[in-house]
Design a protein around this motif. Structure first.
Motif, short mmCIF file in Angstrom:
data_model
loop_
_atom_site.label_atom_id
_atom_site.label_comp_id
_atom_site.label_asym_id
_atom_site.label_seq_id
_atom_site.Cartn_x
_atom_site.Cartn_y
_atom_site.Cartn_z
N LEU A 192 -10.71 -2.22 2.95
CA LEU A 192 -9.73 -2.07 1.87
C LEU A 192 -8.56 -1.20 2.33
O LEU A 192 -7.39 -1.50 2.04
N MET A 193 -8.86 -0.12 3.04
CA MET A 193 -7.79 0.76 3.51
C MET A 193 -6.88 0.04 4.51
O MET A 193 -5.67 0.30 4.56
N LEU A 194 -7.44 -0.86 5.29
CA LEU A 194 -6.66 -1.56 6.31
C LEU A 194 -5.94 -2.80 5.77
O LEU A 194 -4.80 -3.07 6.15
N LEU A 195 -6.60 -3.54 4.87
CA LEU A 195 -6.11 -4.85 4.47
C LEU A 195 -5.53 -4.91 3.06
O LEU A 195 -4.85 -5.88 2.72
N VAL A 222 -4.45 2.48 -7.32
CA VAL A 222 -5.59 3.06 -8.02
C VAL A 222 -5.56 4.58 -7.96
O VAL A 222 -5.79 5.28 -8.95
N ILE A 223 -5.23 5.11 -6.78
CA ILE A 223 -5.15 6.57 -6.63
C ILE A 223 -4.04 7.14 -7.49
O ILE A 223 -4.20 8.17 -8.16
N ARG A 224 -2.89 6.45 -7.50
CA ARG A 224 -1.77 6.94 -8.30
C ARG A 224 -2.09 6.92 -9.79
O ARG A 224 -1.79 7.88 -10.52
N LEU A 225 -2.73 5.86 -10.26
CA LEU A 225 -3.08 5.77 -11.67
C LEU A 225 -4.13 6.81 -12.04
O LEU A 225 -4.11 7.36 -13.15
N ASP A 226 -5.04 7.08 -11.12
CA ASP A 226 -6.08 8.06 -11.40
C ASP A 226 -5.51 9.46 -11.53
O ASP A 226 -6.03 10.29 -12.30
N ARG A 227 -4.42 9.73 -10.82
CA ARG A 227 -3.82 11.06 -10.86
C ARG A 227 -2.79 11.21 -11.97
O ARG A 227 -2.39 12.33 -12.29
N ARG A 228 -2.38 10.10 -12.58
CA ARG A 228 -1.35 10.16 -13.60
C ARG A 228 -1.92 10.76 -14.88
O ARG A 228 -3.03 10.43 -15.27
N PRO A 229 -1.15 11.64 -15.56
CA PRO A 229 -1.64 12.21 -16.82
C PRO A 229 -1.94 11.12 -17.84
O PRO A 229 -1.32 10.05 -17.84
#
Length: 210
Positions: free
Chosen positions: A169-172, A180-187
């Motif tokens: 997933l990290m490569l492709l 997903v990371i950005r949404l998880d960190r969003r208030p």
């Protein structure tokens, strides 16, 4: 009817039965995640009906497949394998139903990138499962088949399979991982869709009952 307790044939059928159940885990994960999204969009009827399609599919597939594939003579081992396949068939049907429901509730933008991510996950998931299974069998062949060895070998194979999928997933599919990371960190904010072109207000839910 003879007892099947401790039957070597039944025990040996556990491995193929669990293998046939494996695709259903993907379907179950999709049903779980997408139904939560539908509830967040206040489309409860769609969430319930699409999830029910999956579980009804499991029941129907179990009856149809056992009738077609299990002989009249009781065969517990084959029945176990067939039930594993029926579980996968129903859960994959439920996954398709919930995705259709999400598209109906939130628009086609909700499924952007799904094809790419699905391709990466399925292909690398199969590869990771094969590698994990090989490692598990190799460990058991050296350490024996005691319960401690089985738990340790299974856990190691599972971790290795997860690492293969995560690396792929990290490569492709970095875009999805980054989103997903950005949404998880969003208030926390409104539960309505925020992707491009989506409405800013709840959709009309009158179509749920049609």
């Amino acid at each position: 009817m003879p007892s099947t307790r401790g039957s070597p044939a039944l025990l040996s059928a556990m491995s193929p039965a669990l293998t046939w159940m494996l695709p259903g885990l993907l379907g179950f994960a999709v049903v779980f995640h997408v139904s939560r999204s539908l509830y967040a969009l206040e489309r409860g009827r769609l969430a319930v009906s699409s999830t029910a399609i999956g579980w009804v599919g499991v029941a129907v597939a179990a009856v149809v497949l056992t009738t077609a594939l299990v002989p009249r003579v009781p065969d517990a081992a084959r029945t176990l394998v067939v039930l594993g396949g029926a579980s996968s068939a129903g859960m994959l049907l439920g996954a398709c139903a919930t995705l259709v429901a999400l598209r109906r509730a939130a628009g086609p933008q909700a499924l952007e990138g799904l094809a790419r991510t699905s391709l990466v996950l399925v292909s690398t998931g199969v590869l990771g499962a094969a590698i994990g299974r090989w490692v598990t069998d190799a460990v058991l062949s050296f350490s024996g088949h005691g319960w401690a060895a089985a738990v340790g070998a299974g856990a190691g194979g599972g971790v290795l399979a997860a690492v293969v999928v995560a690396a792929a997933l990290m490569l492709l599919d970095r875009t999805t991982v980054r989103d997903v990371i950005r949404l998880d960190r969003r208030p926390a904010g409104p539960t309505w869709p925020t992707w491009r072109g989506s409405p800013g207000q709840p959709a009309d839910r009158s179509s749920d009952v049609r």
